[in-house]
Design a protein around this motif. Structure first.
Motif, PDB file in Angstrom:
ATOM      1  N   ALA A   1      -7.033   5.136  -1.632  1.00 51.37           N
ATOM      2  CA  ALA A   1      -8.365   5.129  -2.251  1.00 51.37           C
ATOM      3  C   ALA A   1      -9.416   5.627  -1.256  1.00 51.37           C
ATOM      4  O   ALA A   1     -10.304   6.411  -1.618  1.00 51.37           O
ATOM      5  N   LYS A   2      -9.276   5.199  -0.006  1.00 50.87           N
ATOM      6  CA  LYS A   2     -10.233   5.646   1.016  1.00 50.87           C
ATOM      7  C   LYS A   2     -10.162   7.176   1.170  1.00 50.87           C
ATOM      8  O   LYS A   2     -11.195   7.849   1.204  1.00 50.87           O
ATOM      9  N   GLY A   3      -8.944   7.695   1.205  1.00 50.97           N
ATOM     10  CA  GLY A   3      -8.759   9.150   1.352  1.00 50.97           C
ATOM     11  C   GLY A   3      -9.339   9.907   0.172  1.00 50.97           C
ATOM     12  O   GLY A   3     -10.014  10.931   0.334  1.00 50.97           O
TER      13      GLY A   3
ATOM     14  N   GLY B   1     -17.347  -7.018  15.216  1.00 47.04           N
ATOM     15  CA  GLY B   1     -17.049  -6.337  13.951  1.00 47.04           C
ATOM     16  C   GLY B   1     -15.714  -5.616  14.003  1.00 47.04           C
ATOM     17  O   GLY B   1     -15.046  -5.584  15.024  1.00 47.04           O
ATOM     18  N   ARG B   2     -15.320  -5.000  12.850  1.00 52.28           N
ATOM     19  CA  ARG B   2     -13.997  -4.371  12.743  1.00 52.28           C
ATOM     20  C   ARG B   2     -13.817  -3.261  13.784  1.00 52.28           C
ATOM     21  O   ARG B   2     -12.785  -3.137  14.397  1.00 52.28           O
ATOM     22  N   GLY B   3     -14.869  -2.442  13.943  1.00 52.28           N
ATOM     23  CA  GLY B   3     -14.764  -1.313  14.872  1.00 52.28           C
ATOM     24  C   GLY B   3     -14.472  -1.796  16.281  1.00 52.28           C
ATOM     25  O   GLY B   3     -13.593  -1.269  16.967  1.00 52.28           O
TER      26      GLY B   3
ATOM     27  N   LEU C   1       2.525   5.130  12.557  1.00 52.38           N
ATOM     28  CA  LEU C   1       2.843   4.699  11.190  1.00 52.38           C
ATOM     29  C   LEU C   1       2.734   5.858  10.203  1.00 52.38           C
ATOM     30  O   LEU C   1       3.552   5.973   9.287  1.00 52.38           O
ATOM     31  N   ASP C   2       1.756   6.740  10.395  1.00 52.72           N
ATOM     32  CA  ASP C   2       1.609   7.892   9.490  1.00 52.72           C
ATOM     33  C   ASP C   2       2.886   8.726   9.439  1.00 52.72           C
ATOM     34  O   ASP C   2       3.311   9.180   8.372  1.00 52.72           O
ATOM     35  N   ALA C   3       3.488   8.940  10.603  1.00 47.78           N
ATOM     36  CA  ALA C   3       4.707   9.765  10.649  1.00 47.78           C
ATOM     37  C   ALA C   3       5.879   9.017  10.020  1.00 47.78           C
ATOM     38  O   ALA C   3       6.659   9.602   9.264  1.00 47.78           O
ATOM     39  N   PHE C   4       5.986   7.717  10.316  1.00 44.18           N
ATOM     40  CA  PHE C   4       7.184   7.002   9.874  1.00 44.18           C
ATOM     41  C   PHE C   4       7.093   6.445   8.460  1.00 44.18           C
ATOM     42  O   PHE C   4       8.119   6.238   7.811  1.00 44.18           O
ATOM     43  N   ARG C   5       5.879   6.227   7.951  1.00 50.74           N
ATOM     44  CA  ARG C   5       5.756   5.750   6.565  1.00 50.74           C
ATOM     45  C   ARG C   5       6.356   6.742   5.582  1.00 50.74           C
ATOM     46  O   ARG C   5       6.909   6.351   4.559  1.00 50.74           O
ATOM     47  N   ILE C   6       6.231   8.021   5.882  1.00 49.01           N
ATOM     48  CA  ILE C   6       6.804   9.028   4.973  1.00 49.01           C
ATOM     49  C   ILE C   6       8.313   8.804   4.889  1.00 49.01           C
ATOM     50  O   ILE C   6       8.906   8.829   3.807  1.00 49.01           O
TER      51      ILE C   6
HETATM   52  N1  COS Z   1      -4.574   8.928  13.056  1.00 48.84           N
HETATM   53  C1  COS Z   1      -5.672   8.933  13.837  1.00 48.84           C
HETATM   54  N2  COS Z   1      -6.686   8.065  13.661  1.00 48.84           N
HETATM   55  C2  COS Z   1      -6.570   7.145  12.704  1.00 48.84           C
HETATM   56  C3  COS Z   1      -5.453   7.073  11.853  1.00 48.84           C
HETATM   57  C4  COS Z   1      -4.442   8.024  12.068  1.00 48.84           C
HETATM   58  N3  COS Z   1      -3.367   8.057  11.324  1.00 48.84           N
HETATM   59  N4  COS Z   1      -5.631   6.066  10.968  1.00 48.84           N
HETATM   60  C5  COS Z   1      -6.811   5.516  11.247  1.00 48.84           C
HETATM   61  N5  COS Z   1      -7.380   6.167  12.292  1.00 48.84           N
HETATM   62  C6  COS Z   1      -8.681   5.904  12.899  1.00 48.84           C
HETATM   63  C7  COS Z   1      -9.785   6.225  11.888  1.00 48.84           C
HETATM   64  O1  COS Z   1     -10.177   7.570  11.940  1.00 48.84           O
HETATM   65  C8  COS Z   1     -10.888   5.318  12.350  1.00 48.84           C
HETATM   66  O2  COS Z   1     -11.505   5.900  13.473  1.00 48.84           O
HETATM   67  P1  COS Z   1     -13.105   5.864  13.665  1.00 48.84           P
HETATM   68  O3  COS Z   1     -13.439   4.410  13.761  1.00 48.84           O
HETATM   69  O4  COS Z   1     -13.325   6.628  14.919  1.00 48.84           O
HETATM   70  O5  COS Z   1     -13.647   6.492  12.425  1.00 48.84           O
HETATM   71  C9  COS Z   1     -10.139   4.094  12.844  1.00 48.84           C
HETATM   72  O6  COS Z   1      -8.829   4.520  13.173  1.00 48.84           O
HETATM   73  C10 COS Z   1     -10.079   3.026  11.794  1.00 48.84           C
HETATM   74  O7  COS Z   1      -9.422   3.505  10.640  1.00 48.84           O
HETATM   75  P2  COS Z   1      -9.665   2.807   9.239  1.00 48.84           P
HETATM   76  O8  COS Z   1     -11.157   2.792   8.965  1.00 48.84           O
HETATM   77  O9  COS Z   1      -8.810   3.450   8.224  1.00 48.84           O
HETATM   78  O10 COS Z   1      -9.210   1.316   9.554  1.00 48.84           O
HETATM   79  P3  COS Z   1      -9.380   0.043   8.651  1.00 48.84           P
HETATM   80  O11 COS Z   1      -9.591  -1.053   9.617  1.00 48.84           O
HETATM   81  O12 COS Z   1     -10.320   0.241   7.538  1.00 48.84           O
HETATM   82  O13 COS Z   1      -7.974  -0.078   7.935  1.00 48.84           O
HETATM   83  C11 COS Z   1      -5.604  -0.477   7.826  1.00 48.84           C
HETATM   84  C12 COS Z   1      -6.847  -0.184   8.679  1.00 48.84           C
HETATM   85  C13 COS Z   1      -5.747  -1.708   6.943  1.00 48.84           C
HETATM   86  C14 COS Z   1      -5.290   0.725   6.967  1.00 48.84           C
HETATM   87  C15 COS Z   1      -4.585  -0.670   8.922  1.00 48.84           C
HETATM   88  O14 COS Z   1      -4.932  -1.822   9.613  1.00 48.84           O
HETATM   89  C16 COS Z   1      -3.172  -0.744   8.444  1.00 48.84           C
HETATM   90  O15 COS Z   1      -2.527   0.265   8.250  1.00 48.84           O
HETATM   91  N6  COS Z   1      -2.647  -1.983   8.273  1.00 48.84           N
HETATM   92  C17 COS Z   1      -1.255  -2.177   7.982  1.00 48.84           C
HETATM   93  C18 COS Z   1      -0.528  -2.387   9.254  1.00 48.84           C
HETATM   94  C19 COS Z   1       0.938  -2.236   9.113  1.00 48.84           C
HETATM   95  O16 COS Z   1       1.420  -1.245   8.598  1.00 48.84           O
HETATM   96  N7  COS Z   1       1.653  -3.229   9.620  1.00 48.84           N
HETATM   97  C20 COS Z   1       3.058  -3.173   9.650  1.00 48.84           C
HETATM   98  C21 COS Z   1       3.476  -3.152  11.075  1.00 48.84           C
HETATM   99  S1  COS Z   1       4.856  -2.201  11.439  1.00 48.84           S
HETATM  100  S2  COS Z   1       6.316  -2.918  10.439  1.00 48.84           S
END
Ligand code: COS
Length: 425
Positions: free
Chosen positions: A403-405, A198-200, A261-266
């Motif tokens: 939307a998730k947030g 699964g995804r996790g 990504l969180d830091a750099f997306r901004i």
């Molecule tokens: N900081 C800490 N933990 C984070 C986090 C963050 N910024 N973002 C997610 N997590 C954790 C979540 O808390 C979750 O942990 P638990 O399983 O313990 O609850 C886990 O990571 C999964 O997070 P989430 O449920 O949001 O993951 P999804 O699989 O639903 O979604 C997406 C993930 C689609 C949002 C992600 O794969 C993504 O950002 N994809 C785009 C990738 C991208 O930007 N690619 C470009 C590459 S660089 S040019």
């Protein structure tokens, strides 16, 4: 250009004194060597020395720029508002430099966050000076938005690991000295949307490694892009690395990628704002000079309506970017890791990049036929802005994160006995 448009001047409430000092150094004269430059290696070096821009990618405690009072000892503290100002400036002067700068950050921030002391000592001084360029090797042919399904494998062998797999669309590859590589360390074969568990389980199987770009078993190939941008493909074939190349915990790679990504997306939003500001400036210069029907174009109501929309969208985008960066910099620090700002970061990235595309498109329209002639500033910006709606997470992925947030926030605010919103009692 006499002055660059920087948010710290218009939105002082989000910024501090050190930002004003940085803004004063980000002048068109100081950045002139980057403007119009096409030699990516030269641009990459100059941003280290003499410009010192990479200092904003490294915490003060590790030799980089200050991130504000009380954060001097925090070994993970980079100041996102400084990144915002640097990228707003580079977006106006040189989108090529901006892209290299951003990826230098993606390729070093995982080391800041999760690196051992030895890894930090090995990597960060070179990043700071520009002698060392990094890349962030996450995307694969079959794993773009769906990070959890990546297939590059890291197999435990003896006291090290052996990497096999392929990465694509990796910026800075033609310049990079080191690569932050995300690989699957579990034996489970991935399937769409995760792996057999699964995804996790798909996410939990990902680990980050720090790999020398010249290591045996690594090969690179450049990919031509619609704009001048160093990008390429990587192959790992029996690439052997010691366990000391692991970045953070086994299974910690997904979280590390998301934190980065969180830091750099901004700051992607900030780069878009810089490009949009440049386009608006070009559009104003054009419509006030160019005369049609016996008057400057700027006398026409339809042209004024365009300018009004462009300026308003740009200010709205700047506010979202400043809000996300301010929150990221000031929200409670827990154990060195900044508080989550995924929702605000995604809003800033999505809105600013989409707005910039619209603003630049209108600037092209206002230039008439000249707007599509190669070499015109707005024509160049029209091509330069396009990748920002895709890289570091597409607009569609940002919508999922937002939307998730929003839903999580709503659920957290509900009394325990009330059904979730939208669901009948
Ligand atoms: N900081 C800490 N933990 C984070 C986090 C963050 N910024 N973002 C997610 N997590 C954790 C979540 O808390 C979750 O942990 P638990 O399983 O313990 O609850 C886990 O990571 C999964 O997070 P989430 O449920 O949001 O993951 P999804 O699989 O639903 O979604 C997406 C993930 C689609 C949002 C992600 O794969 C993504 O950002 N994809 C785009 C990738 C991208 O930007 N690619 C470009 C590459 S660089 S040019």
């Amino acid at each position: 250009m006499t002055k660059l448009a920087l948010s710290s001047a218009d939105l002082p409430v989000f910024f501090e004194e050190r930002h004003a000092a940085l803004a004063a150094r980000l002048t068109p004269e100081a950045l002139a060597p980057l403007a119009g430059a096409r030699d990516a290696a030269d641009v990459a070096r100059r941003m280290g020395e003499p410009l010192g821009l990479y200092a904003h990618l490294i915490p003060e405690a590790l030799g980089g720029a200050p991130a504000g009072a009380g954060r001097a000892a925090d070994r993970a503290a980079i100041d996102v508002r400084s990144l915002v100002l640097v990228r707003e400036a580079l977006g106006q002067v040189s989108p090529l430099a901006d892209a290299i700068f951003a990826v230098q950050g993606l390729g070093s921030y995982p080391v800041v966050l999760a690196g051992s002391d030895a890894q930090r000592r090995e990597i960060l001084p070179g990043v700071l000076s520009g002698r060392r360029i990094g890349a962030f090797a996450l995307t694969e042919p079959e794993a773009g938005s769906d990070v959890a399904s990546l297939r590059t494998e890291a197999r435990r062998e003896g006291d090290g690991w052996v990497l096999d797999g392929e990465k694509v669309l990796i910026s800075n590859v033609p310049l990079a000295h080191h690569l932050v590589v995300f690989a699957r360390t579990s034996a489970a074969a991935p399937q769409r949307g995760g792996d057999a568990g699964g995804r996790g389980a798909g996410r939990a199987a990902i680990t980050a490694f720090l790999v020398d770009s010249g290591a045996p078993g690594v090969s690179a190939e450049p990919l031509p892009m619609s704009v001048p941008h160093p990008i390429g493909r990587l192959r790992f074939e029996g690439c052997r690395v010691p366990d000391s190349a692991r970045l953070g915990e086994v299974g910690g790679g997904f979280k590390l990628a998301m934190q980065t990504l969180d830091a750099f997306r901004i700051s992607v939003g900030a780069a878009a704002n810089g490009m949009a500001a440049r386009a608006l400036r070009e559009a104003i210069a054009h419509v006030t000079r160019r005369r049609q029907f016996g008057a400057p174009l700027s006398d026409q109501q339809m042209v004024r309506a365009y300018l009004a929309e462009m300026a308003t969208e740009l200010d709205a985008a700047r506010l979202l970017v400043a809000r996300a960066a301010h929150k990221r910099d000031t929200a409670g620090e827990a154990g060195g890791a900044a508080a989550r700002v995924s929702t605000e970061a995604a809003m800033a990235k999505m809105f600013a990049t989409e707005a910039a595309q619209r603003i630049i498109d209108r600037a092209v329209q206002l230039h008439g036929g000249m707007g599509v002639i190669e070499g015109t500033e707005v024509e160049r910006l029209y091509r330069e802005i396009r990748p920002l709606r895709i890289y570091e997470g597409t607009t569609e992925i940002q919508k999922l994160i937002i939307a998730k947030g929003v839903l999580e926030r709503a659920a957290a605010e509900l009394p325990a006995d009330e059904p979730p919103p939208g669901r009948a009692p």
